[in-house]
Design an enzyme around this catalytic site. Structure first.
Site, mmCIF file in Angstrom:
data_model
loop_
_atom_site.group_PDB
_atom_site.id
_atom_site.type_symbol
_atom_site.label_atom_id
_atom_site.label_comp_id
_atom_site.label_asym_id
_atom_site.label_seq_id
_atom_site.Cartn_x
_atom_site.Cartn_y
_atom_site.Cartn_z
ATOM 1 N N ILE A 59 0.868 -1.165 0.000
ATOM 2 C CA ILE A 59 0.000 0.000 0.000
ATOM 3 C C ILE A 59 0.913 1.226 0.000
ATOM 4 O O ILE A 59 2.072 1.160 0.414
ATOM 5 C CB ILE A 59 -0.979 0.029 1.198
ATOM 6 N N ASP A 60 0.409 2.335 -0.487
ATOM 7 C CA ASP A 60 1.235 3.528 -0.651
ATOM 8 C C ASP A 60 1.756 4.033 0.689
ATOM 9 O O ASP A 60 1.161 3.802 1.746
ATOM 10 C CB ASP A 60 0.428 4.641 -1.327
#
Length: 320
Positions: free
Chosen positions: A153-154
């Site tokens: 995930i970012d």
């Protein structure tokens, strides 16, 4: 590394990885260096791909080509990715919020601002550094820079992430992601009043030709991307959404919400430059629910993580 739909991949005993693609009609005329770089996502630069082409590591229909070679439909591309150079990634005693852990899998609630694995500019302080300190073993399928990492995930997205402690577990979890059988639900605060209570964004995502660091909805050189949404709460100029991923493309939710006309609050790349009255560092996006079949027992497990304090504060401001 997220791989292209047509691709096959093999990992050789010396650590060299063989990747293969079959060029389809939409990619005719594309330069070979750009085509390969796009399919390596953010892992490898176009300059590195050009170097591999000159070294003969990229072939088209069994022959070496130049970086500016223009592709034809049905061209067969083979890339021999060299084994990663040895590098020292140090375990670091970074606190982890652990939702689940056993001998095969660990599920953590990643805080906003933490990078998942080391990359240029982020050699330390990553989730991998923390996992190496906490866990005795992690899978080696993704190489020494990304041990145990099955999905990402970012940096500025918070929430649940799973990592594999051995190669058998890694293979099982990766296959579930490929089959779209992993449950991944996010909570997001977006701009505007979403006109529908629920719906689906089915729009292909690829590199933005105007800025190769970003992604956009585009027909050519793209991958199918599907995001389901439902409205949780409305605040007039803002809407709180639950979003469920069917596919897992880079920046998928952020790109799809911009495409739908409702970019994420605080998104520095895809949202408005400023969000009046709402203060958050990075996009208001949280991976709230993660569910998968246990790689050893096949039992379905599902975990949830509450909103982080900064997102909860935004909601409190809007409610008052």
């Amino acid at each position: 590394m997220n791989r292209h739909d047509h691709e096959e991949t093999d990992l050789l005993s010396d650590g060299e990885e063989i990747l293969q693609w079959l060029v389809d009609h939409a990619d005719r005329g594309e330069r070979i260096d750009r085509y390969v770089a796009d399919r390596m996502d953010d892992e490898v630069s176009r300059t590195q791909v050009q170097s591999w082409i000159r070294d003969g590591r990229v072939t088209v229909n069994g022959r070496s080509v130049k970086p500016n070679y223009k592709l034809d439909e049905e061209d067969e591309i083979v890339l021999a990715v060299p084994a990663p150079a040895e590098t020292d990634i140090s375990p670091e005693p970074i606190p982890l919020e652990i939702a689940f852990e056993d001998e095969d899998v660990i599920v953590v609630n990643k805080p906003r601002g933490m990078v998942v694995h080391p990359a240029p500019g982020h050699a330390s302080g990553t989730l991998v550094n923390a996992l190496l300190y906490h866990c005795k073993d992690l899978s080696g399928i993704n190489g020494i820079l990304r041990p145990g990492i099955v999905h990402r995930i970012d940096k500025d997205t918070s929430g649940l992430l799973m990592a594999a402690k051995n190669d058998r577990a890694h293979a099982s979890l990766a296959e579930q992601l490929k089959e779209h059988s992993v449950t991944r639900k996010y909570i997001a605060l977006v701009h505007g009043d979403m006109p529908h209570d629920r719906g689906t964004v089915d729009a292909p995502i690829g590199r933005d030709p105007r800025d190769r660091k970003l992604y956009t909805v585009i027909a050519g050189n793209s991958k199918r991307a599907v995001t389901h949404f439902r409205v949780l709460e409305r605040f007039g100029n803002y809407t709180l959404l639950e979003l469920q991923l069917e596919t897992g493309r880079t920046h998928q939710i952020r790109v799809h919400m911009k495409y739908a006309g409702h970019p994420l609050v605080g998104d520095p790349a895809y949202g408005p430059a400023k969000t009046r009255g709402l203060d958050i560092e990075g996009q208001a996006l949280h991976a709230a629910v993660l569910g998968f079949r246990h790689p050893r027992t096949a039992e379905y497990l599902e975990f949830s993580a509450p909103l982080p304090e900064d997102m909860q504060h935004l909601l409190n401001v809007l409610r008052t």
